[in-house]
Write a protein that holds these residues in place. Sequence first.
Motif, short mmCIF file in Angstrom:
data_model
loop_
_atom_site.label_atom_id
_atom_site.label_comp_id
_atom_site.label_asym_id
_atom_site.label_seq_id
_atom_site.Cartn_x
_atom_site.Cartn_y
_atom_site.Cartn_z
N LEU A 4 -34.79 16.56 49.61
CA LEU A 4 -33.52 17.29 49.55
C LEU A 4 -33.74 18.77 49.89
O LEU A 4 -32.98 19.34 50.67
N ALA A 5 -34.77 19.36 49.33
CA ALA A 5 -35.05 20.78 49.59
C ALA A 5 -35.33 21.02 51.07
O ALA A 5 -34.81 21.98 51.65
N ARG A 6 -36.12 20.15 51.67
CA ARG A 6 -36.44 20.31 53.09
C ARG A 6 -35.22 20.18 53.97
O ARG A 6 -35.11 20.85 54.99
N ARG A 7 -34.30 19.31 53.59
CA ARG A 7 -33.13 19.05 54.43
C ARG A 7 -32.05 20.10 54.32
O ARG A 7 -31.48 20.51 55.33
N VAL A 8 -31.74 20.52 53.09
CA VAL A 8 -30.54 21.34 52.94
C VAL A 8 -30.69 22.58 52.05
O VAL A 8 -29.73 23.34 51.90
N LEU A 9 -31.84 22.78 51.45
CA LEU A 9 -31.98 23.93 50.55
C LEU A 9 -32.93 24.96 51.15
O LEU A 9 -33.21 24.92 52.33
N THR A 10 -33.42 25.85 50.33
CA THR A 10 -34.23 26.96 50.83
C THR A 10 -35.72 26.69 50.65
O THR A 10 -36.12 25.73 49.99
N GLN A 11 -36.52 27.59 51.22
CA GLN A 11 -37.97 27.50 51.05
C GLN A 11 -38.37 27.63 49.59
O GLN A 11 -39.38 27.06 49.18
N GLN A 12 -37.60 28.35 48.82
CA GLN A 12 -37.93 28.50 47.40
C GLN A 12 -37.88 27.14 46.70
O GLN A 12 -38.80 26.80 45.96
N GLU A 13 -36.83 26.37 46.93
CA GLU A 13 -36.75 25.04 46.32
C GLU A 13 -37.83 24.13 46.86
O GLU A 13 -38.41 23.33 46.12
N GLU A 14 -38.11 24.23 48.15
CA GLU A 14 -39.18 23.42 48.73
C GLU A 14 -40.52 23.76 48.08
O GLU A 14 -41.32 22.87 47.76
N ALA A 15 -40.77 25.04 47.84
CA ALA A 15 -42.02 25.46 47.18
C ALA A 15 -42.10 24.90 45.76
O ALA A 15 -43.16 24.43 45.33
N VAL A 16 -40.99 24.94 45.04
CA VAL A 16 -40.96 24.39 43.68
C VAL A 16 -41.28 22.90 43.71
O VAL A 16 -42.10 22.40 42.93
N ALA A 17 -40.66 22.18 44.63
CA ALA A 17 -40.89 20.74 44.74
C ALA A 17 -42.34 20.43 45.12
O ALA A 17 -42.95 19.51 44.58
N GLU A 18 -42.89 21.20 46.06
CA GLU A 18 -44.30 21.00 46.44
C GLU A 18 -45.22 21.24 45.25
O GLU A 18 -46.16 20.47 45.00
N GLY A 19 -44.96 22.31 44.50
CA GLY A 19 -45.78 22.59 43.31
C GLY A 19 -45.67 21.50 42.26
O GLY A 19 -46.68 21.10 41.66
N ASN A 20 -44.45 21.01 42.04
CA ASN A 20 -44.26 19.92 41.07
C ASN A 20 -44.99 18.66 41.50
O ASN A 20 -45.61 17.98 40.68
N LEU A 21 -44.91 18.35 42.77
CA LEU A 21 -45.60 17.17 43.29
C LEU A 21 -47.12 17.34 43.14
O LEU A 21 -47.83 16.40 42.76
N GLY A 22 -47.61 18.55 43.42
CA GLY A 22 -49.03 18.82 43.23
C GLY A 22 -49.45 18.62 41.79
O GLY A 22 -50.50 18.01 41.51
N MET A 23 -48.66 19.12 40.85
CA MET A 23 -48.97 18.95 39.43
C MET A 23 -48.99 17.48 39.04
O MET A 23 -49.87 17.03 38.30
N CYS A 24 -48.02 16.74 39.55
CA CYS A 24 -47.91 15.32 39.23
C CYS A 24 -49.14 14.56 39.74
O CYS A 24 -49.79 13.83 39.00
N LEU A 25 -49.45 14.75 41.01
CA LEU A 25 -50.58 14.03 41.61
C LEU A 25 -51.91 14.49 41.01
O LEU A 25 -52.84 13.69 40.88
N GLY A 26 -51.99 15.75 40.62
CA GLY A 26 -53.21 16.28 40.03
C GLY A 26 -53.54 15.66 38.68
O GLY A 26 -54.69 15.71 38.24
N GLN A 27 -52.56 15.06 38.03
CA GLN A 27 -52.79 14.43 36.72
C GLN A 27 -53.42 13.06 36.83
O GLN A 27 -53.90 12.51 35.84
N SER A 28 -53.41 12.50 38.03
CA SER A 28 -53.97 11.16 38.25
C SER A 28 -55.33 11.29 38.95
O SER A 28 -55.41 11.79 40.07
N GLU A 29 -56.36 10.86 38.27
CA GLU A 29 -57.70 10.97 38.85
C GLU A 29 -57.76 10.26 40.21
O GLU A 29 -58.37 10.76 41.15
#
Length: 187
Positions: A118-143
Amino acid sequence: LRAAHRAIAKDQADGVTAFHACRFREALGAFERMRDAARGAGLGREEGQAYRLIANALDKLDAPEGDIEDAYKRALAIAHKQDDMELSFNTLTGMGSHAAKTGDLELAEHFYLQSLTLARRVLTQQEEAVAEGNLGMCLGQSEARRSECFEHFRKAIMLQTGYGANLHTVATLHANLASALGADGKH
Protein backbone atom coordinates in the motif's frame (compact mmCIF):
# COMPACT_ATOMS: atom_id res chain seq x y z
CA LEU A 1 -20.31 19.94 13.08
CA ARG A 2 -17.49 22.22 14.24
CA ALA A 3 -18.24 21.33 17.84
CA ALA A 4 -18.04 17.64 16.96
CA HIS A 5 -14.68 18.13 15.23
CA ARG A 6 -13.37 20.00 18.29
CA ALA A 7 -14.59 17.28 20.66
CA ILE A 8 -13.09 14.54 18.49
CA ALA A 9 -9.76 16.35 18.22
CA LYS A 10 -9.66 16.90 22.00
CA ASP A 11 -10.49 13.26 22.78
CA GLN A 12 -7.88 12.08 20.29
CA ALA A 13 -5.21 14.41 21.71
CA ASP A 14 -6.07 13.38 25.28
CA GLY A 15 -5.96 9.71 24.30
CA VAL A 16 -2.64 10.00 22.48
CA THR A 17 -1.11 11.87 25.43
CA ALA A 18 -2.32 9.18 27.85
CA PHE A 19 -1.17 6.39 25.50
CA HIS A 20 2.36 7.80 25.26
CA ALA A 21 2.42 8.11 29.05
CA CYS A 22 1.49 4.39 29.28
CA ARG A 23 -1.90 5.21 30.81
CA PHE A 24 -3.65 2.81 28.44
CA ARG A 25 -6.98 2.53 30.27
CA GLU A 26 -7.31 6.33 30.23
CA ALA A 27 -6.34 6.37 26.55
CA LEU A 28 -8.96 3.74 25.79
CA GLY A 29 -11.67 5.87 27.42
CA ALA A 30 -10.66 8.93 25.39
CA PHE A 31 -10.59 6.92 22.14
CA GLU A 32 -14.02 5.45 22.91
CA ARG A 33 -15.40 8.98 23.45
CA MET A 34 -13.76 9.97 20.16
CA ARG A 35 -15.45 7.05 18.39
CA ASP A 36 -18.85 7.87 19.88
CA ALA A 37 -18.59 11.56 18.93
CA ALA A 38 -17.49 10.68 15.40
CA ARG A 39 -20.28 8.14 14.97
CA GLY A 40 -22.84 10.62 16.32
CA ALA A 41 -21.69 13.27 13.84
CA GLY A 42 -21.53 10.81 10.93
CA LEU A 43 -17.77 11.31 10.50
CA GLY A 44 -16.68 7.93 9.17
CA ARG A 45 -12.99 8.68 8.74
CA GLU A 46 -12.65 9.86 12.35
CA GLU A 47 -14.67 6.87 13.58
CA GLY A 48 -12.29 4.54 11.74
CA GLN A 49 -9.29 6.32 13.22
CA ALA A 50 -10.85 5.96 16.68
CA TYR A 51 -11.34 2.20 16.18
CA ARG A 52 -7.67 1.84 15.20
CA LEU A 53 -6.60 3.73 18.31
CA ILE A 54 -8.99 1.67 20.44
CA ALA A 55 -7.43 -1.51 19.07
CA ASN A 56 -3.93 -0.24 19.88
CA ALA A 57 -4.99 0.57 23.45
CA LEU A 58 -6.74 -2.79 23.86
CA ASP A 59 -3.57 -4.50 22.65
CA LYS A 60 -1.51 -2.69 25.30
CA LEU A 61 -4.07 -3.67 27.94
CA ASP A 62 -3.84 -7.35 26.88
CA ALA A 63 -7.59 -7.36 26.23
CA PRO A 64 -9.25 -10.49 24.84
CA GLU A 65 -8.07 -11.32 21.33
CA GLY A 66 -11.56 -11.05 19.88
CA ASP A 67 -11.99 -7.48 21.13
CA ILE A 68 -8.68 -6.38 19.61
CA GLU A 69 -9.39 -8.07 16.28
CA ASP A 70 -12.91 -6.65 16.16
CA ALA A 71 -11.65 -3.08 16.64
CA TYR A 72 -8.98 -3.50 13.95
CA LYS A 73 -11.49 -5.08 11.55
CA ARG A 74 -13.94 -2.22 12.10
CA ALA A 75 -11.17 0.32 11.45
CA LEU A 76 -10.14 -1.49 8.27
CA ALA A 77 -13.73 -1.79 7.03
CA ILE A 78 -14.26 1.95 7.51
CA ALA A 79 -10.91 2.71 5.86
CA HIS A 80 -11.98 0.74 2.78
CA LYS A 81 -15.42 2.33 2.73
CA GLN A 82 -13.89 5.82 3.03
CA ASP A 83 -11.07 4.94 0.59
CA ASP A 84 -8.65 6.16 3.27
CA MET A 85 -5.26 4.71 2.39
CA GLU A 86 -3.46 6.23 5.37
CA LEU A 87 -5.96 4.69 7.79
CA SER A 88 -5.63 1.36 5.96
CA PHE A 89 -1.84 1.55 6.26
CA ASN A 90 -1.91 2.45 9.96
CA THR A 91 -4.48 -0.27 10.72
CA LEU A 92 -2.51 -2.95 8.85
CA THR A 93 0.61 -1.82 10.71
CA GLY A 94 -1.20 -2.15 14.04
CA MET A 95 -2.52 -5.57 13.07
CA GLY A 96 1.02 -6.66 12.18
CA SER A 97 2.38 -5.36 15.47
CA HIS A 98 -0.32 -7.19 17.39
CA ALA A 99 0.33 -10.43 15.50
CA ALA A 100 4.06 -10.15 16.22
CA LYS A 101 3.34 -9.50 19.90
CA THR A 102 1.29 -12.69 20.07
CA GLY A 103 4.07 -14.66 18.36
CA ASP A 104 2.31 -15.17 15.02
CA LEU A 105 5.19 -13.99 12.84
CA GLU A 106 3.65 -15.36 9.62
CA LEU A 107 0.52 -13.29 10.14
CA ALA A 108 2.61 -10.28 11.16
CA GLU A 109 4.64 -10.62 7.96
CA HIS A 110 1.41 -10.82 5.95
CA PHE A 111 0.08 -7.57 7.42
CA TYR A 112 3.45 -5.82 7.09
CA LEU A 113 3.71 -6.91 3.44
CA GLN A 114 0.21 -5.54 2.81
CA SER A 115 1.15 -2.22 4.41
CA LEU A 116 4.37 -2.12 2.37
CA THR A 117 2.49 -2.73 -0.87
CA LEU A 118 0.00 0.00 0.00
CA ALA A 119 2.78 2.44 0.92
CA ARG A 120 4.64 1.79 -2.33
CA ARG A 121 1.53 2.28 -4.43
CA VAL A 122 -0.18 5.30 -2.95
CA LEU A 123 1.57 6.70 0.11
CA THR A 124 4.87 8.44 0.82
CA GLN A 125 8.43 7.30 1.34
CA GLN A 126 7.95 7.81 5.05
CA GLU A 127 5.24 5.12 5.21
CA GLU A 128 7.30 2.88 2.96
CA ALA A 129 10.26 3.27 5.33
CA VAL A 130 8.07 2.40 8.32
CA ALA A 131 6.77 -0.71 6.55
CA GLU A 132 10.29 -1.79 5.52
CA GLY A 133 11.50 -1.37 9.11
CA ASN A 134 8.55 -3.32 10.49
CA LEU A 135 9.13 -6.13 8.01
CA GLY A 136 12.82 -6.17 8.97
CA MET A 137 11.92 -6.45 12.65
CA CYS A 138 9.46 -9.24 11.94
CA LEU A 139 11.85 -11.30 9.82
CA GLY A 140 14.72 -10.63 12.23
CA GLN A 141 12.81 -12.46 14.99
CA SER A 142 12.89 -15.72 13.05
CA GLU A 143 16.24 -17.47 13.04
CA ALA A 144 15.33 -19.27 9.82
CA ARG A 145 14.36 -16.03 8.05
CA ARG A 146 16.77 -13.57 9.70
CA SER A 147 18.94 -13.24 6.60
CA GLU A 148 15.93 -11.74 4.79
CA CYS A 149 15.64 -8.85 7.25
CA PHE A 150 18.90 -7.09 6.35
CA GLU A 151 17.75 -5.70 3.03
CA HIS A 152 14.52 -4.39 4.60
CA PHE A 153 16.47 -2.55 7.31
CA ARG A 154 18.87 -1.09 4.73
CA LYS A 155 15.97 0.07 2.57
CA ALA A 156 14.22 1.61 5.59
CA ILE A 157 17.43 3.45 6.54
CA MET A 158 17.88 4.73 3.00
CA LEU A 159 14.26 5.91 2.77
CA GLN A 160 14.31 7.55 6.20
CA THR A 161 17.60 9.28 5.46
CA GLY A 162 16.27 10.50 2.10
CA TYR A 163 13.08 11.68 3.75
CA GLY A 164 14.98 13.61 6.39
CA ALA A 165 13.66 11.67 9.36
CA ASN A 166 14.82 12.51 12.83
CA LEU A 167 18.16 11.08 13.88
CA HIS A 168 16.63 8.93 16.60
CA THR A 169 14.55 7.00 14.04
CA VAL A 170 17.57 6.41 11.80
CA ALA A 171 19.76 5.45 14.78
CA THR A 172 17.12 2.96 15.95
CA LEU A 173 17.02 1.35 12.50
CA HIS A 174 20.84 1.11 12.51
CA ALA A 175 20.75 -0.47 15.98
CA ASN A 176 18.10 -2.98 14.90
CA LEU A 177 20.14 -3.89 11.82
CA ALA A 178 23.29 -4.28 13.94
CA SER A 179 21.41 -6.46 16.41
CA ALA A 180 20.10 -8.69 13.62
CA LEU A 181 23.56 -8.94 12.06
CA GLY A 182 25.02 -9.87 15.45
CA ALA A 183 22.34 -12.50 16.05
CA ASP A 184 23.12 -13.94 12.61
CA GLY A 185 26.85 -14.04 13.40
CA LYS A 186 27.71 -11.31 10.87
CA HIS A 187 29.13 -8.64 13.21
